[in-house]
Design an enzyme around this catalytic site. Structure first.
Site, PDB file in Angstrom:
ATOM      1  N   SER A   1      34.724  36.492  48.160  1.00 13.57           N
ATOM      2  CA  SER A   1      35.475  37.445  48.286  1.00 13.57           C
ATOM      3  C   SER A   1      35.304  38.205  47.148  1.00 13.57           C
ATOM      4  O   SER A   1      34.946  39.372  46.747  1.00 13.57           O
ATOM      5  CB  SER A   1      36.427  37.529  48.938  1.00 13.57           C
ATOM      6  OG  SER A   1      36.586  37.313  50.408  1.00 13.57           O
ATOM      7  N   THR A   2      35.567  37.718  46.066  1.00 13.30           N
ATOM      8  CA  THR A   2      35.671  38.454  44.399  1.00 13.30           C
ATOM      9  C   THR A   2      35.295  37.141  43.162  1.00 13.30           C
ATOM     10  O   THR A   2      34.898  35.269  43.591  1.00 13.30           O
ATOM     11  CB  THR A   2      37.645  38.089  44.403  1.00 13.30           C
ATOM     12  OG1 THR A   2      37.746  36.552  44.548  1.00 13.30           O
ATOM     13  CG2 THR A   2      38.187  38.726  44.783  1.00 13.30           C
TER      14      THR A   2
END
Length: 226
Positions: free
Chosen positions: A33-34
């Site tokens: 996600s990051t």
């Protein structure tokens, strides 16, 4: 748009695996996600599963612009199998997941998820995805039905449906009083209530006739708001 269970049943049986000949390559896709998260474990798992190539994205699942996923889907050929570490790495929602896997099926491409041990190249995996599709359709219909019933109940209670009005009755009365004073401009009054000039004209339609109509009490023209 994702295929419905009925559409799937029109072409083959729920226990028929796809693709019929999975002799192609296994291609992996991973996502975090990051940018701070690492893809090492996902890549290692996909490589250990036999993937000859692995595509990866560092973006939230809610982000539709997953460039590497689209490259991966474009790279796949009939007979290949897409492999992911887990289902949540591929789809943003169950509907999104079903749409992607349905698209793969139509192209003769298999799908595997390592964590869930789901494999559409086997009869059991094919059946599980039919269940997923049926559940997604059932949930969608429940949501639509619940929304319609809620709106009907609200209308029956006399509740307003839709966005709340930009100005309430008290604000409209106050705006009319301010507009009768020549030193107050339409722009300044609109800013006072946090609305645009267009909105003020909508809720005080006699302005279209002229500000003199506010003093004389002329309410001809557009419908007088209550």
């Amino acid at each position: 748009m994702a295929s419905t269970p009925a559409e799937w049943a029109d072409t083959d049986g729920p226990l028929e695996a796809f693709p019929a000949n999975s002799s192609g390559a296994q291609v992996g896709y991973g996502r975090v996600s990051t940018k701070g998260q690492l893809l090492d474990r996902q890549i290692a798992a996909l490589t250990a599963a036999g993937c000859v190539r692995v595509f990866t994205d560092k973006k939230s699942g809610k982000n539709a612009e997953r460039e590497e996923l689209w490259k991966c889907l474009d790279y796949l050929r009939p007979g290949d199998t897409l492999v992911v570490p887990s289902l949540d790495r591929l789809g943003r929602s169950i509907q999104d997941l079903i749409a992607i896997v349905s698209g793969l099926r139509k192209r003769g491409i298999g799908f595997q998820s390592l964590h869930e041990a789901l494999d559409t190249t086997t009869p059991g995996g094919r059946l599980v995805f039919h269940v997923f599709a049926a559940l997604a359709e059932f949930i969608r219909e429940l949501i639509v039905q619940g929304t319609h019933e809620g709106l009907e109940a609200a209308r029956a209670r006399g509740e307003r449906i839709g966005r709340p009005p930009a100005m309430n009755a008290e604000q409209i009365r106050h705006a009319r009083a301010l507009l009768t004073q020549p030193e107050n401009t339409v722009t300044s009054i609109a800013k006072l209530f946090g609305v645009s000039r267009t909105t003020l004209y909508k809720y005080v339609p006699e302005l279209a006739v002229g500000r003199g109509a506010l003093v004389s009490g002329d309410r001809t023209g557009p419908t007088w708001p209550r």
